[in-house]
Each structure stands twice: as C-alpha cells, then as structure tokens.
Design a protein around this motif. Structure first.
Motif, PDB file in Angstrom:
ATOM      1  N   LEU A  50      57.994  -9.866-103.798  1.00 49.97           N
ATOM      2  CA  LEU A  50      58.436  -9.865-102.791  1.00 49.97           C
ATOM      3  C   LEU A  50      57.360  -9.330-101.178  1.00 49.97           C
ATOM      4  CD1 LEU A  50      60.031  -7.954-104.318  1.00 49.97           C
ATOM      5  CD2 LEU A  50      61.505  -7.447-102.949  1.00 49.97           C
ATOM      6  N   LEU A  51      57.911 -10.152 -99.937  1.00 50.42           N
ATOM      7  CA  LEU A  51      57.060 -11.222 -99.633  1.00 50.42           C
ATOM      8  C   LEU A  51      57.699 -10.982 -98.117  1.00 50.42           C
ATOM      9  CD1 LEU A  51      53.770 -13.520 -98.929  1.00 50.42           C
ATOM     10  CD2 LEU A  51      55.480 -13.032 -97.506  1.00 50.42           C
ATOM     11  N   CYS A  52      57.194 -10.075 -97.158  1.00 50.77           N
ATOM     12  CA  CYS A  52      58.010 -10.437 -95.806  1.00 50.77           C
ATOM     13  C   CYS A  52      56.985 -10.259 -94.678  1.00 50.77           C
ATOM     14  CB  CYS A  52      59.036  -9.119 -95.725  1.00 50.77           C
ATOM     15  SG  CYS A  52      58.577  -7.574 -95.794  1.00 50.77           S
ATOM     16  N   TYR A  53      57.097 -10.025 -93.535  1.00 48.60           N
ATOM     17  CA  TYR A  53      56.619  -9.653 -92.095  1.00 48.60           C
ATOM     18  C   TYR A  53      56.629  -8.533 -91.433  1.00 48.60           C
ATOM     19  CZ  TYR A  53      54.784 -13.867 -93.621  1.00 48.60           C
ATOM     20  OH  TYR A  53      53.931 -15.510 -94.132  1.00 48.60           O
ATOM     21  N   PRO A  54      56.905  -7.730 -91.745  1.00 49.90           N
ATOM     22  CA  PRO A  54      56.942  -6.071 -91.079  1.00 49.90           C
ATOM     23  C   PRO A  54      56.151  -6.158 -89.750  1.00 49.90           C
ATOM     24  CG  PRO A  54      55.763  -5.501 -93.108  1.00 49.90           C
ATOM     25  CD  PRO A  54      55.976  -7.006 -93.161  1.00 49.90           C
ATOM     26  N   LEU A  55      54.592  -6.879 -89.279  1.00 53.72           N
ATOM     27  CA  LEU A  55      53.628  -6.621 -88.358  1.00 53.72           C
ATOM     28  C   LEU A  55      54.366  -7.500 -87.883  1.00 53.72           C
ATOM     29  CD1 LEU A  55      51.352  -4.458 -90.342  1.00 53.72           C
ATOM     30  CD2 LEU A  55      53.486  -3.134 -88.898  1.00 53.72           C
ATOM     31  N   ALA A  56      54.718  -7.056 -86.683  1.00 52.60           N
ATOM     32  CA  ALA A  56      53.887  -8.464 -85.538  1.00 52.60           C
ATOM     33  C   ALA A  56      52.426  -9.527 -85.855  1.00 52.60           C
ATOM     34  CB  ALA A  56      54.390  -7.875 -84.016  1.00 52.60           C
ATOM     35  N   PRO A  57      52.573 -10.538 -85.307  1.00 51.67           N
ATOM     36  CA  PRO A  57      50.831 -11.415 -86.149  1.00 51.67           C
ATOM     37  C   PRO A  57      49.812 -10.748 -84.419  1.00 51.67           C
ATOM     38  CG  PRO A  57      52.620 -12.598 -85.447  1.00 51.67           C
ATOM     39  CD  PRO A  57      53.197 -10.962 -84.536  1.00 51.67           C
ATOM     40  N   LEU A  58      49.176 -10.208 -84.738  1.00 55.53           N
ATOM     41  CA  LEU A  58      47.388  -9.768 -83.986  1.00 55.53           C
ATOM     42  C   LEU A  58      47.503 -10.599 -82.879  1.00 55.53           C
ATOM     43  CD1 LEU A  58      45.171  -9.598 -87.179  1.00 55.53           C
ATOM     44  CD2 LEU A  58      46.603  -7.790 -86.102  1.00 55.53           C
ATOM     45  N   ASP A  59      46.990 -10.225 -81.888  1.00 56.28           N
ATOM     46  CA  ASP A  59      46.603 -10.767 -80.672  1.00 56.28           C
ATOM     47  C   ASP A  59      45.681 -12.537 -81.048  1.00 56.28           C
ATOM     48  OD1 ASP A  59      47.389  -8.587 -79.870  1.00 56.28           O
ATOM     49  OD2 ASP A  59      45.357  -7.909 -79.126  1.00 56.28           O
ATOM     50  N   ASP A  60      45.360 -12.923 -82.000  1.00 60.50           N
ATOM     51  CA  ASP A  60      44.612 -14.870 -82.194  1.00 60.50           C
ATOM     52  C   ASP A  60      46.019 -14.800 -83.148  1.00 60.50           C
ATOM     53  OD1 ASP A  60      44.877 -12.993 -84.688  1.00 60.50           O
ATOM     54  OD2 ASP A  60      42.813 -13.987 -85.054  1.00 60.50           O
ATOM     55  N   GLY A  61      46.911 -14.360 -83.194  1.00 60.10           N
ATOM     56  CA  GLY A  61      47.887 -15.061 -83.620  1.00 60.10           C
ATOM     57  C   GLY A  61      48.495 -15.284 -85.067  1.00 60.10           C
TER      58      GLY A  61
END
Length: 569
Positions: A412-423
């Motif tokens: 399972l792959l997801c994006y629970p955290l916002a991107p870093l400042d560099d995108g």
C-alpha cells in the motif's frame, strides 16, 4: 420470399415488413438530424480538433468565437451532414408524395447515400483510410498502367479495324463485310469505325470478353492474341507495386496508431506529473494497492519486486473529511499495468478503512506542535487513517509447478505528509503479510497512517509559544551558502577587472592603427585633400586619453560608444 405479387402476375413488390423497417429507420435518422441541428449552435466544434485547440491555446492571436448562426451554417454545409440530409429528404418526400415519374426515381437513388453513414464508424473507416493512402502513394504506378492501357486500346483498336473493318463493301446494306468461314461466306463487320473498335479493345484488354465483338479472320485473331498478351503483361506490372505499398501502408498505419496511443499515455503521465507538482494535495486522498507474488519468501522486505511477480493493482479513492469520522468498505476490481508487464489480470480485493480527524494538537509523532496552533489549510486532511486489508478473490495464479498456487501479498502506497519546501513528495509504503498458497487469500490485517498535510504558509514561523516544537522543515540558511555567495562575488569582481584591462589594451591598439593610417595618407598625398577632416581628426587625436569609467565600460560592452567621434591616441 422478399417480394410478393398482388394481384397475381403483376409487378413484384417488396413485402410490407421492409417498408416498416425503412419507415422506422427514416424516423430515427430524422430525429437524430433534428436534435443535432437544434443543439449545434451551442457546441464548440474547435475543441474536438487537437491542432486547432493547441494553436488557440499557445498562439498569440485572440481566440475566435463563432456566432450561433455561423456554427449552424457550418454544420449544415459539412460533407457528412450533407450526406445525412440527402439520405433523409428523399424519404420524407416519398412519404408525402406518391409518384413514379423519372424525377422521383432519381430522388430515390439519392437515398443510397445513407450507405456512406457507415464510414463514420472508426472500425469501418480504418480500411478506407489504408486503401486511400495506398492509392495516393501508388499514383505513379497507376498512371503507368492507365497510360499503357489507353495506348494499347488506341493501337490494337486501330489494327483490328484495318484487318476486320475494311473488307468488301456492300452497296445494298452500305457496310463493309468480312469473311466468316473458309467456304467464302461473307457477313457484315461489327467494326464500323475505329472509335467503335475501341469498345472491343477495352473489353479484351481488361480480360472481360463479352463476346459481342470478335475477329473471324486470321489477321484479326493474331491482333486479338497480341492484345490479350500485352494487356496481361502490362496489367500485372503495377500489381506488385500496389501490393507492396499496401503492406507498407498497413504497417505504417498500425505503427501510427501505436505511436498515438503511446503519445497519449505519455501526455497522461505528463499531466499527472504536472498535477503532482502544481497541486500536490490531490494526492492526499489516493492510495495505490499492488498485489504481488512472494515466490522467493521475502516477507517483510519493502522493495518492489520484479515485474514477473505482478498480480494486479488498484487505486483507492479515499474520503478524508476535515471534521467527520467515517468508515467505508470497498470491493475493488484489480487491473493490469502495461508499464510493468503485459498480462491478463483477474480478481478483486476487499478493503476497509476508517478515518478519524484530529481535533487537538496531535502531530505525526504524537506530540503537540505549533502547526496545530496555527491551523492547517481548510481542505488538507489531518488525522489517522486505519486501513484493513480484508481479502481477495480469484487472483491470477503465477505458480509454475503443477498443483501449486501463488503466495500473494499487498503493498500500500499513499502520501500522508505534505511535500517538502522544495516540492519533493513524501510517500509511505506498507507491506502486508504473505498469504501462502492461495488465489483467494484472507489477510484480515490493518495498518494506521497518520496524515498531516500543511501548506508552506502553514509552516511559516509565528509569534506564539517559543517552546513549541518547530517542524523539521524550518531550517536556518547554512553558513556554507553565505560563503559560497561571497566567493561568487569575488570572482565577478575579478572578471570585471580583467575586462577593464582588456578594453585599455584595445584602446592602445586603436591609437597605433590610427597613426599608421595617417602615415599612409601622407605617403599617398591624401592628407591635403582631406582638409578640414584631417584638422578635426588631428584635433581629436590630440585629445588626451580619457580614463575608463564604469559607465564607459558598460557602454562599450553593450556595443555603443559614449564618444562616437573619439579616436584613441
């Protein structure tokens, strides 16, 4: 039977069922045309043409907007719509008018144009496109065939008239006669003139041979044999060219379709990548679930295995409201991924998930953070997602041994955290346990994901509790960057100093060149003829050298001189 005679021995007519079918089709075609005609004024047809749409999107000209009347006129005058109209009008006229005159018969023939509606179907249009391209690319070979065909008709038609059409003249019937048997019988020759003989030459050259005209003399038969052999040889020459062109065009067309599909897939990838870069929050409610076969017993290893072990994937659309606890169960059908492996995928997977938003100051590591005090973005998910992997059914069996079964597990792959400042995106991967030897596994396991999406604005410093935990993303500029900037500034100043010395050297060389020009003018006797110009130039040459100021350096570098009449000494 498809026809009937009522009354008996009268002219046959189609059975009434065909009239009913024709009337129903006519009504459907008419309704379709009327609906399109009434709605076309509100259709932006240019968006359906990729080239025009791209030109309008990236061009410098204004985007034209056609009026409603102009859109309707363009629709009516379109070739495909004219065919539709020609197929409808005769039927409507036939329902209102009963006539069997010649003009109405011609009107009925126009109804045959409805056959061309079939070419709107892409499956039918593809062979037509291939054949048209083949004919277009084989025009030279077809021109040669047509030229030789016309040449043979002209030559052999003339020869046949000479040997069969100019025998004995019969004054009674005013025609030429030819011998038709060895007994000396004569009959009227069917070859009245050279143009009439062209019909026989055309029928013979095309190997049709109706038999209405044929030679009876020995010379006529010899001419017929040469005509047939010549036409066969000439007619067979372009066949190989046209056949080879057809094969090439067919392969090119399939390659073109393949390239178009690949280009669209690449465009889709580019669009997806752009969305990830420009609007990363769209990834916050997506979860990729992949099913793999644990053939090597690598349980616990979170590494994407080889494509040969791929058993399917599915994208789960999550519902993550900001202030509501929800629980959902989904049965998702697995699909393939041609980028990994071209394989038929079967089966489905059952997934449950529960979402509980954070109402307090909880963060990813469970402690209170300054982020919660500031507040997050209005639509960004912040909370705990509990995913339960229930079971799967009818998975593809990748085991090679007879009687063996696959060992499926999920990643399972997801994006629970916002991107870093560099995108840079930050994803989280979780691997489920392996269920051994089954194509319908029952995992019944769950995992928790802590979601904390905050924009860059949310992570900015604030005037609050100084003892609050500061996110790791906020860092002071390192001292190495300042030292690097100072080194670049020193290098720039050194470069400017070298440019200044180079300009001074150029000015010195110009002074030497001016002296040589003056000496050459004196040797040739041109100095007196120059008069006032020499005086003025001499005055300028006596002007002391000007110091190179900063503004002069910039002017000379730009290609313009501050003193255009100044000649360096």
């Amino acid at each position: 039977s498809c026809q009937r005679q009522d009354p008996p021995r009268s002219a046959p007519e189609p059975v009434p069922a065909f009239n009913t079918i024709e009337t129903v089709c006519l009504i459907l075609f008419t309704l379709e045309y009327v609906v399109r005609l009434c709605t076309v004024w509100n259709v932006r047809a240019e968006i359906f043409e990729a080239e025009k749409l791209l030109e309008m999107a990236v061009g410098y000209e204004g985007i034209p907007r056609a009026s409603k009347l102009l859109r309707t006129i363009r629709f009516v005058l379109g070739p495909a719509n004219l065919i539709d109209l020609a197929a409808i009008v005769p039927g409507l006229v036939g329902l209102c008018v009963e006539s069997e005159n010649g003009g109405f018969v011609v009107l009925r023939l126009i109804r045959l144009t409805r056959i061309f509606r079939a070419f709107k179907n892409p499956a039918v249009a593809e062979p037509v496109i291939v054949i048209s391209r083949t004919m277009t690319q084989s025009t030279k070979a077809l021109y040669v065939l047509l030229f030789n065909l016309l040449l043979s008709i002209l030559i052999f038609g003339s020869l046949m008239f000479l040997v069969e059409g100019q025998g004995r003249w019969n004054e009674a019937i005013q025609r030429f006669e030819r011998p038709i048997s060895e007994d000396g019988d004569w009959a009227e020759s069917p070859f009245y003139s050279i143009p009439d003989t062209f019909w026989w030459a055309m029928v013979t050259a095309t190997t049709v041979g109706y038999g209405d005209f044929y030679p009876t003399t020995g010379l006529g038969k010899a001419v017929a044999v040469v005509t047939m052999v010549f036409s066969l040889v000439i007619g067979s020459l372009p066949v190989g060219v046209v056949g080879g062109t057809f094969s090439q065009v067919w392969d090119d067309y399939k390659e073109e379709k393949k390239n178009i599909a690949a280009m669209r897939a690449q465009e889709l990838i580019s669009i997806t990548t752009s969305i990830q870069e420009l609007d990363p929050p769209k990834l916050s409610n997506l979860m990729l679930i992949e099913v793999w076969d644990d053939q090597d017993g690598d349980e616990g290893t979170i590494v994407r295995p080889s494509p040969a072990k791929f058993m399917g994937e599915v994208v789960l659309q999550l519902e993550l409201p900001k202030d509501q606890t929800i629980s959902r169960e989904r049965t998702l059908k697995l699909c393939g991924n041609p980028d990994l492996v071209d394989r038929s995928i079967t089966g489905s997977i059952i997934v449950k998930y529960e979402w509980e938003p954070w109402n307090g100051g909880q963060t990813v590591d469970g402690s209170t953070s300054a982020l919660s005090d500031m507040g997050s973005s209005s639509s960004m998910p912040t909370g705990t997602l509990t995913v339960m992997l229930v079971s799967a059914t009818n998975l593809v069996n990748l085991a090679l041994r007879k009687g063996a079964q696959s060992n499926p597990y999920c990643m399972l792959l997801c994006y629970p955290l916002a991107p870093l400042d560099d995108g840079s995106l930050r994803h989280v991967i979780w691997r489920s346990p392996t269920w051994h030897k089954a194509t319908s596994p029952i995992w019944d396991v769950k995992h928790c994901f802590d979601f904390s999406w905050h924009t860059t604005r949310d992570r900015e410093p604030f005037s609050g509790d100084l003892h609050a935990k500061v996110p790791l993303d906020i860092k002071e500029p390192p001292q190495a960057e300042a030292q690097h900037d100072e080194a670049q500034l020193d290098e720039l100043l050194q470069g400017l100093f070298r440019v200044t010395h180079a300009l001074a050297s150029v000015r010195s060389d110009m002074g030497v060149l001016a002296g040589q020009v003056e000496k050459l003018q004196g040797d040739l006797g041109l100095k007196d003829a120059s008069g006032s110009d020499s005086t003025s130039q001499g005055h300028l040459r006596q002007t002391p050298a000007l110091p190179i100021e900063d503004d002069q350096i910039g002017s000379q570098i730009g290609g313009e001189s501050l003193l255009p009449n100044y000649v360096p000494s």
